[in-house]
Design a protein around this motif. Structure first.
Motif, PDB file in Angstrom:
ATOM      1  N   LEU A  29      -2.861 -10.383   6.118  1.00  0.00           N
ATOM      2  CA  LEU A  29      -1.576 -10.079   5.462  1.00  0.00           C
ATOM      3  C   LEU A  29      -0.819  -8.991   6.211  1.00  0.00           C
ATOM      4  CD1 LEU A  29      -1.670  -9.631   1.570  1.00  0.00           C
ATOM      5  CD2 LEU A  29      -0.145 -11.095   2.899  1.00  0.00           C
ATOM      6  N   TYR A  34       3.136  -9.010   5.701  1.00  0.00           N
ATOM      7  CA  TYR A  34       3.162  -9.424   4.288  1.00  0.00           C
ATOM      8  C   TYR A  34       4.073 -10.612   4.040  1.00  0.00           C
ATOM      9  CZ  TYR A  34       0.432  -5.272   3.373  1.00  0.00           C
ATOM     10  OH  TYR A  34      -0.573  -4.344   3.382  1.00  0.00           O
ATOM     11  N   ALA A  36       4.203 -14.535   3.956  1.00  0.00           N
ATOM     12  CA  ALA A  36       3.274 -15.673   3.919  1.00  0.00           C
ATOM     13  C   ALA A  36       3.619 -16.731   4.967  1.00  0.00           C
ATOM     14  CB  ALA A  36       3.267 -16.300   2.527  1.00  0.00           C
ATOM     15  N   GLN A 365       7.823 -11.308  -4.254  1.00  0.00           N
ATOM     16  CA  GLN A 365       7.078 -10.981  -3.042  1.00  0.00           C
ATOM     17  C   GLN A 365       5.709 -10.381  -3.403  1.00  0.00           C
ATOM     18  OE1 GLN A 365       7.340 -11.621   0.054  1.00  0.00           O
ATOM     19  NE2 GLN A 365       5.679 -10.255   0.690  1.00  0.00           N
ATOM     20  N   SER A 366       5.681  -9.552  -4.460  1.00  0.00           N
ATOM     21  CA  SER A 366       4.406  -8.976  -4.906  1.00  0.00           C
ATOM     22  C   SER A 366       3.458 -10.076  -5.350  1.00  0.00           C
ATOM     23  CB  SER A 366       4.625  -8.024  -6.092  1.00  0.00           C
ATOM     24  OG  SER A 366       5.547  -7.029  -5.752  1.00  0.00           O
ATOM     25  N   ALA A 369       2.062 -11.977  -2.315  1.00  0.00           N
ATOM     26  CA  ALA A 369       1.059 -11.200  -1.574  1.00  0.00           C
ATOM     27  C   ALA A 369      -0.247 -11.094  -2.366  1.00  0.00           C
ATOM     28  CB  ALA A 369       1.614  -9.806  -1.261  1.00  0.00           C
ATOM     29  N   TYR A 372      -2.339 -14.327  -2.380  1.00  0.00           N
ATOM     30  CA  TYR A 372      -3.049 -14.535  -1.115  1.00  0.00           C
ATOM     31  C   TYR A 372      -4.253 -13.588  -1.018  1.00  0.00           C
ATOM     32  CZ  TYR A 372      -4.466 -14.926   3.654  1.00  0.00           C
ATOM     33  OH  TYR A 372      -5.249 -15.111   4.762  1.00  0.00           O
TER      34      TYR A 372
END
Ligand code: F0G
Length: 465
Positions: A29, A34, A36, A365-366, A369, A372
């Motif tokens: 990541l 960060y 994807a 976005q959080s 992340a 993943y």
């Protein structure tokens, strides 16, 4: 008891997927900034980034590929492809392209001028970008219920016809080279558009003399939803419904990477002979000769078979059930999703999931992340990262209307137990969601920034296991 709905296929070829540890994923990541999109595919366990070009092809498609005719001009593959598209879609002129956005570019550079306006229920990102690249303006006209993630409604993909009427009155029809409706409405949650709505938009466009186009990427899923949900269509077959949808339009753009069940390909259709000649000239310049348009003969054959398989009702029943099942179990696990589930994807409502993270801090976005890091699942943000803009002068960030995270389901690829795994990982996130914070941009480009931007978390991300 009715037996549960199962995958209507057997697995003939398998592709191993690599298990990774959370520690490894943290490194991946970080290396990817960060983002994807910048991860290596092999470092992803369950890849729900997109349903585009990720389908498993059938034995029939592979067999068709062996029949691919690679003649430069007038190959047999081309005629099989063209005849299939004409039969299903009903348009006279078919222009093959290497994927959907190439069809968009050719269409919009041919019909748009600076200052023009192109309405749509909701433009997909490449559609918007291709319109804006011509100096025209892309306007989204979703219905109010389409913007309420928690509100179940059978046709949340509909275009707001009254808003369209007002827009046409305001800007004048001479500024509107065409009106588009995207089926299903991908950006708006994979939601279908009703036949009644398509008819109303078509009538208004015809009354004003504006060509009406469909962005047809997921036409088969949309047709199936009409059959299941709209009064008067329950007895019609999916191909009949598809024909009725296209009969309302003057043309379409299509990415065969979705309901074409192919790994590459697309096309552009119109009934306007003069327009198609202009488009073909552009095609020859950048894509290829009009009987292959940047595709190999074998791709054309794979699409010709795939378009029919996408309309198979056993397949569609299973496909829509998987999305429904995932949405139901995520909701039970405390992860709010757009209701009802879309056709090709389930959309997590990141704004509702992380209410303590404001849109400017990129809650979607959080979630991407965290999914993943926690489980090797790759999803895509469809919110402020994708649709917000940084003002080049003030540096001020605008935000999107919704903060969604899409879990897109590749066609015929993942099993039920893999879907259950996704639910388990999301449930783990739900259990510690207060601790999840926001992100900030480190770098970003002015066009389609989500593909290349880099980010950093505003908090210490927890690395479990
Ligand atoms: N229109 C819609 C509604 C789409 O969803 C896409 C692609 C395109 C046009 C462009 O087609 O990729 O073949 O050039 N959507 C993919 C996605 C990328 O992940 O939703 P393309």
């Amino acid at each position: 008891m009715t037996p549960r709905i199962i995958e209507p296929f057997r697995i003939k070829v398998v592709e191993p997927i690599k298990l990774t540890t959370p520690g490894e994923r943290r490194d991946f990541l970080e290396e990817a900034g960060y983002n994807a999109f910048k991860l290596r595919g092999e470092d992803v366990l369950i890849d729900l980034l997109t349903d585009s070009g990720t389908s498993a092809m059938s034995a029939e498609q592979w067999a068709a590929m062996m029949r691919g005719d690679e003649a430069y001009a007038g190959s047999r593959s081309w005629y099989r492809f063209r005849d299939t598209v004409q039969e299903i879609f009903g348009f006279e002129h078919v222009i093959p392209t290497h994927q959907g956005r190439a069809a968009e570019r050719i269409l919009f550079t041919t019909v748009c001028s600076p200052g023009d306006v192109v309405p749509n229920n909701t433009h997909f990102d490449t559609t918007r970008a291709n319109i804006e690249a011509t100096g025209a303006r892309a306007v989204d006209l979703p219905t109010p219920e389409g913007l309420q993630p928690a509100e179940p409604h059978p046709f949340k993909g509909n275009l707001d016809v009254e808003a369209l009427r007002e827009l046409l009155d305001e800007v004048g029809v001479e500024r509107v080279p065409l009106c588009m409706v995207t089926v299903t409405n991908n950006t708006g949650g994979g939601q279908p558009v009703s036949m009644a709505n398509l008819r109303a938009v078509s009538e208004l466009c015809r009354e004003r003399g504006i060509p009406f186009y469909l962005d047809a990427c997921r036409f088969a899923e949309n047709a199936f939803f009409i059959q299941q949900r709209e009064e008067g269509w329950g007895e019609a077959s999916v191909p009949e419904i598809a024909r009725a949808m296209f009969a309302l339009a003057d043309g379409c753009t299509m990415s065969a990477k979705k309901d074409g069940m192919a790994n590459i390909g697309g096309f552009l259709c119109t009934n306007d002979a003069q327009l198609s000649r202009q488009e073909e000239n552009l095609l020859i310049l950048t894509e290829g000769f009009p009987t292959y348009g940047g595709l190999a003969g074998r791709d054309l054959d794979a699409i010709a078979v795939g378009l029919r398989e996408a309309m198979d009702e056993d397949y569609l029943t299973y496909r829509i059930e998987v999305a429904r099942y995932l949405a139901e179990h995520l909701t039970e696990a405390g992860v709010p999703v757009v209701q009802p589930a879309g056709g090709h994807a389930v959309y997590i409502d990141a704004a509702a999931f992380l209410p303590h993270v404001p849109p400017r801090e990129l809650p979607g976005q959080s979630v991407v992340a965290e999914l993943y890091l926690a489980g090797g699942i790759r999803a895509v943000e469809i919110g402020t990262v994708m649709f917000g803009r940084r003002d080049p002068e003030t540096g001020e960030e605008s935000t999107a209307k919704m903060e969604l995270v899409r879990l897109a389901l590749p066609r015929r690829v993942y099993t039920k137990s893999q879907v259950d795994y996704v639910v388990d990982v999301a449930a783990e996130l739900a259990a510690r969601r207060e601790a999840i914070r926001g992100f900030r941009f480190v770098t970003q480009e002015p066009v389609l920034r989500h593909f290349t931007a880099t980010f950093e978390p505003r908090y210490e991300m927890e690395v479990g296991g």
